[in-house]
Design a protein around this motif. Structure first.
Motif, PDB file in Angstrom:
ATOM      1  N   ARG A  15      26.247  41.074  41.670  1.00 12.94           N
ATOM      2  CA  ARG A  15      26.705  42.074  41.161  1.00 12.94           C
ATOM      3  C   ARG A  15      27.964  41.134  41.931  1.00 12.94           C
ATOM      4  O   ARG A  15      28.058  40.863  42.673  1.00 12.94           O
ATOM      5  CB  ARG A  15      26.840  43.346  42.063  1.00 12.94           C
ATOM      6  N   SER A  16      29.364  41.059  40.696  1.00 13.25           N
ATOM      7  CA  SER A  16      30.400  40.441  41.128  1.00 13.25           C
ATOM      8  C   SER A  16      31.677  41.555  41.379  1.00 13.25           C
ATOM      9  O   SER A  16      31.133  42.054  40.572  1.00 13.25           O
ATOM     10  CB  SER A  16      30.738  39.389  40.539  1.00 13.25           C
ATOM     11  N   ALA A  17      32.828  41.636  42.309  1.00 14.13           N
ATOM     12  CA  ALA A  17      34.102  42.155  41.933  1.00 14.13           C
ATOM     13  C   ALA A  17      34.261  42.425  41.538  1.00 14.13           C
ATOM     14  O   ALA A  17      34.601  40.427  41.306  1.00 14.13           O
ATOM     15  CB  ALA A  17      34.085  42.566  43.830  1.00 14.13           C
ATOM     16  N   PHE A  18      34.924  42.940  40.795  1.00 10.37           N
ATOM     17  CA  PHE A  18      36.219  42.121  39.393  1.00 10.37           C
ATOM     18  C   PHE A  18      37.830  43.885  40.084  1.00 10.37           C
ATOM     19  O   PHE A  18      37.616  44.578  40.482  1.00 10.37           O
ATOM     20  CB  PHE A  18      36.167  43.280  38.549  1.00 10.37           C
ATOM     21  N   GLY A  19      38.465  42.344  40.259  1.00 10.06           N
ATOM     22  CA  GLY A  19      39.852  43.383  40.842  1.00 10.06           C
ATOM     23  C   GLY A  19      41.147  42.181  40.777  1.00 10.06           C
ATOM     24  O   GLY A  19      40.943  40.711  40.608  1.00 10.06           O
ATOM     25  N   TRP A  20      42.404  42.376  41.599  1.00 12.17           N
ATOM     26  CA  TRP A  20      43.515  41.104  41.614  1.00 12.17           C
ATOM     27  C   TRP A  20      43.156  40.460  42.869  1.00 12.17           C
ATOM     28  O   TRP A  20      43.186  40.527  44.162  1.00 12.17           O
ATOM     29  CB  TRP A  20      44.411  42.633  41.869  1.00 12.17           C
ATOM     30  N   CYS A  21      43.378  38.786  42.985  1.00 12.58           N
ATOM     31  CA  CYS A  21      43.686  37.692  43.009  1.00 12.58           C
ATOM     32  C   CYS A  21      44.938  37.954  43.416  1.00 12.58           C
ATOM     33  O   CYS A  21      46.001  37.495  42.575  1.00 12.58           O
ATOM     34  CB  CYS A  21      43.333  36.111  42.328  1.00 12.58           C
ATOM     35  N   GLY A  26      46.854  37.594  39.011  1.00 12.17           N
ATOM     36  CA  GLY A  26      46.059  38.054  38.084  1.00 12.17           C
ATOM     37  C   GLY A  26      44.306  38.750  38.423  1.00 12.17           C
ATOM     38  O   GLY A  26      44.089  38.320  39.086  1.00 12.17           O
ATOM     39  N   HIS A  27      43.994  39.126  37.505  1.00 13.95           N
ATOM     40  CA  HIS A  27      42.946  39.870  37.296  1.00 13.95           C
ATOM     41  C   HIS A  27      41.698  38.990  37.329  1.00 13.95           C
ATOM     42  O   HIS A  27      41.743  37.897  37.043  1.00 13.95           O
ATOM     43  CB  HIS A  27      42.717  40.989  36.053  1.00 13.95           C
ATOM     44  N   ASP A  29      37.526  38.029  38.029  1.00 13.96           N
ATOM     45  CA  ASP A  29      35.859  38.866  38.353  1.00 13.96           C
ATOM     46  C   ASP A  29      35.800  37.868  39.989  1.00 13.96           C
ATOM     47  O   ASP A  29      36.170  36.755  39.435  1.00 13.96           O
ATOM     48  CB  ASP A  29      35.270  37.910  37.405  1.00 13.96           C
ATOM     49  N   GLY A  30      34.708  38.433  39.799  1.00 18.48           N
ATOM     50  CA  GLY A  30      33.497  37.735  41.493  1.00 18.48           C
ATOM     51  C   GLY A  30      34.901  37.997  42.380  1.00 18.48           C
ATOM     52  O   GLY A  30      34.954  35.839  42.803  1.00 18.48           O
ATOM     53  N   ILE A  31      36.202  38.551  43.096  1.00 16.35           N
ATOM     54  CA  ILE A  31      36.537  38.162  43.759  1.00 16.35           C
ATOM     55  C   ILE A  31      35.980  38.964  45.544  1.00 16.35           C
ATOM     56  O   ILE A  31      35.183  39.133  45.704  1.00 16.35           O
ATOM     57  CB  ILE A  31      38.212  39.273  44.044  1.00 16.35           C
ATOM     58  N   ARG A  32      37.148  37.528  46.489  1.00 15.16           N
ATOM     59  CA  ARG A  32      36.046  38.359  47.434  1.00 15.16           C
ATOM     60  C   ARG A  32      37.702  38.277  49.230  1.00 15.16           C
ATOM     61  O   ARG A  32      37.916  38.245  48.703  1.00 15.16           O
ATOM     62  CB  ARG A  32      35.899  36.649  48.309  1.00 15.16           C
ATOM     63  N   LEU A  33      37.519  39.346  49.870  1.00 13.29           N
ATOM     64  CA  LEU A  33      38.155  39.959  50.607  1.00 13.29           C
ATOM     65  C   LEU A  33      38.492  38.211  51.441  1.00 13.29           C
ATOM     66  O   LEU A  33      37.582  37.723  51.487  1.00 13.29           O
ATOM     67  CB  LEU A  33      37.407  40.993  51.719  1.00 13.29           C
ATOM     68  N   ILE A  34      39.851  38.534  51.649  1.00 14.09           N
ATOM     69  CA  ILE A  34      39.829  37.244  52.096  1.00 14.09           C
ATOM     70  C   ILE A  34      40.569  37.442  54.031  1.00 14.09           C
ATOM     71  O   ILE A  34      40.388  36.906  54.380  1.00 14.09           O
ATOM     72  CB  ILE A  34      40.882  35.915  51.498  1.00 14.09           C
ATOM     73  N   ASP A  35      41.699  38.628  54.054  1.00 15.38           N
ATOM     74  CA  ASP A  35      42.203  38.606  55.414  1.00 15.38           C
ATOM     75  C   ASP A  35      42.595  40.283  54.905  1.00 15.38           C
ATOM     76  O   ASP A  35      42.661  41.376  53.941  1.00 15.38           O
ATOM     77  CB  ASP A  35      43.807  38.210  55.251  1.00 15.38           C
ATOM     78  N   VAL A  36      42.386  40.787  56.095  1.00 17.71           N
ATOM     79  CA  VAL A  36      42.716  41.899  56.686  1.00 17.71           C
ATOM     80  C   VAL A  36      43.548  42.114  57.114  1.00 17.71           C
ATOM     81  O   VAL A  36      44.038  41.587  58.373  1.00 17.71           O
ATOM     82  CB  VAL A  36      41.684  42.796  57.043  1.00 17.71           C
ATOM     83  N   ILE A  37      44.897  42.385  57.257  1.00 12.15           N
ATOM     84  CA  ILE A  37      45.837  43.182  58.364  1.00 12.15           C
ATOM     85  C   ILE A  37      46.240  44.607  58.557  1.00 12.15           C
ATOM     86  O   ILE A  37      46.544  45.085  57.703  1.00 12.15           O
ATOM     87  CB  ILE A  37      47.035  42.389  57.477  1.00 12.15           C
ATOM     88  N   GLU A  38      45.894  44.350  59.497  1.00  9.63           N
ATOM     89  CA  GLU A  38      45.848  45.991  60.323  1.00  9.63           C
ATOM     90  C   GLU A  38      47.300  46.964  60.500  1.00  9.63           C
ATOM     91  O   GLU A  38      47.907  45.775  61.401  1.00  9.63           O
ATOM     92  CB  GLU A  38      44.601  45.978  61.954  1.00  9.63           C
ATOM     93  N   THR A  46      45.754  44.209  52.822  1.00 10.92           N
ATOM     94  CA  THR A  46      44.009  43.806  51.805  1.00 10.92           C
ATOM     95  C   THR A  46      44.474  42.297  51.488  1.00 10.92           C
ATOM     96  O   THR A  46      45.325  42.723  49.921  1.00 10.92           O
ATOM     97  CB  THR A  46      42.392  44.198  51.676  1.00 10.92           C
ATOM     98  N   HIS A  47      43.889  41.149  51.093  1.00  7.53           N
ATOM     99  CA  HIS A  47      44.445  40.353  50.292  1.00  7.53           C
ATOM    100  C   HIS A  47      42.641  39.475  50.261  1.00  7.53           C
ATOM    101  O   HIS A  47      41.917  39.035  50.561  1.00  7.53           O
ATOM    102  CB  HIS A  47      44.695  38.728  51.520  1.00  7.53           C
ATOM    103  N   PHE A  48      42.987  39.984  48.606  1.00  7.96           N
ATOM    104  CA  PHE A  48      41.405  39.010  47.761  1.00  7.96           C
ATOM    105  C   PHE A  48      41.926  38.202  46.966  1.00  7.96           C
ATOM    106  O   PHE A  48      42.877  37.405  46.652  1.00  7.96           O
ATOM    107  CB  PHE A  48      41.059  40.087  46.855  1.00  7.96           C
ATOM    108  N   ALA A  49      40.543  36.981  46.887  1.00  7.13           N
ATOM    109  CA  ALA A  49      40.946  35.637  46.117  1.00  7.13           C
ATOM    110  C   ALA A  49      39.744  35.427  45.399  1.00  7.13           C
ATOM    111  O   ALA A  49      38.087  35.910  45.823  1.00  7.13           O
ATOM    112  CB  ALA A  49      41.058  34.628  47.460  1.00  7.13           C
ATOM    113  N   CYS A  50      39.830  35.160  44.175  1.00  5.15           N
ATOM    114  CA  CYS A  50      38.947  34.609  43.259  1.00  5.15           C
ATOM    115  C   CYS A  50      38.531  33.373  43.744  1.00  5.15           C
ATOM    116  O   CYS A  50      38.912  32.396  44.560  1.00  5.15           O
ATOM    117  CB  CYS A  50      39.350  34.767  41.516  1.00  5.15           C
ATOM    118  N   GLY A  51      36.993  32.920  43.146  1.00  7.45           N
ATOM    119  CA  GLY A  51      36.394  31.923  43.684  1.00  7.45           C
ATOM    120  C   GLY A  51      36.896  30.066  43.090  1.00  7.45           C
ATOM    121  O   GLY A  51      37.171  29.451  44.150  1.00  7.45           O
ATOM    122  N   PRO A  52      37.815  30.075  41.986  1.00  3.68           N
ATOM    123  CA  PRO A  52      38.112  28.787  41.616  1.00  3.68           C
ATOM    124  C   PRO A  52      39.486  29.047  43.121  1.00  3.68           C
ATOM    125  O   PRO A  52      40.376  27.902  43.593  1.00  3.68           O
ATOM    126  CB  PRO A  52      39.374  28.983  40.618  1.00  3.68           C
TER     127      PRO A  52
END
Length: 65
Positions: A15-21, A26-27, A29-38, A46-52
């Motif tokens: 499975r891969s996550a779909f969301g906002w890069c 933009g939207h 597929d395959g985004i990953r969590l990059i940073d968490v600012i508490e 939270t900041h997410f980024a796609c593979g590319p």
């Protein structure tokens, strides 16, 4: 010799996550969590980024640190 009882799933079966890069804004597929600012009060950021974008910007996913 014992035979393995579990084989890892094929890459296309995982499975891969779909969301906002946040990097290309933009939207994707395959985004990953990059940073968490508490934050002390309220919800954090939270900041997410796609593979590319991970490759192009030299980002390290949060889980891989």
């Amino acid at each position: 010799m014992a035979e393995p009882t579990h084989t890892p799933p094929a890459e296309e079966d995982t499975r891969s996550a779909f969301g906002w890069c946040h990097w290309h804004q933009g939207h994707a597929d395959g985004i990953r969590l990059i940073d968490v600012i508490e934050q002390g009060s309220g919800s954090g950021i939270t900041h997410f980024a796609c593979g590319p974008c991970i490759v192009a910007n030299g980002l390290v996913p949060f889980a891989d640190r």
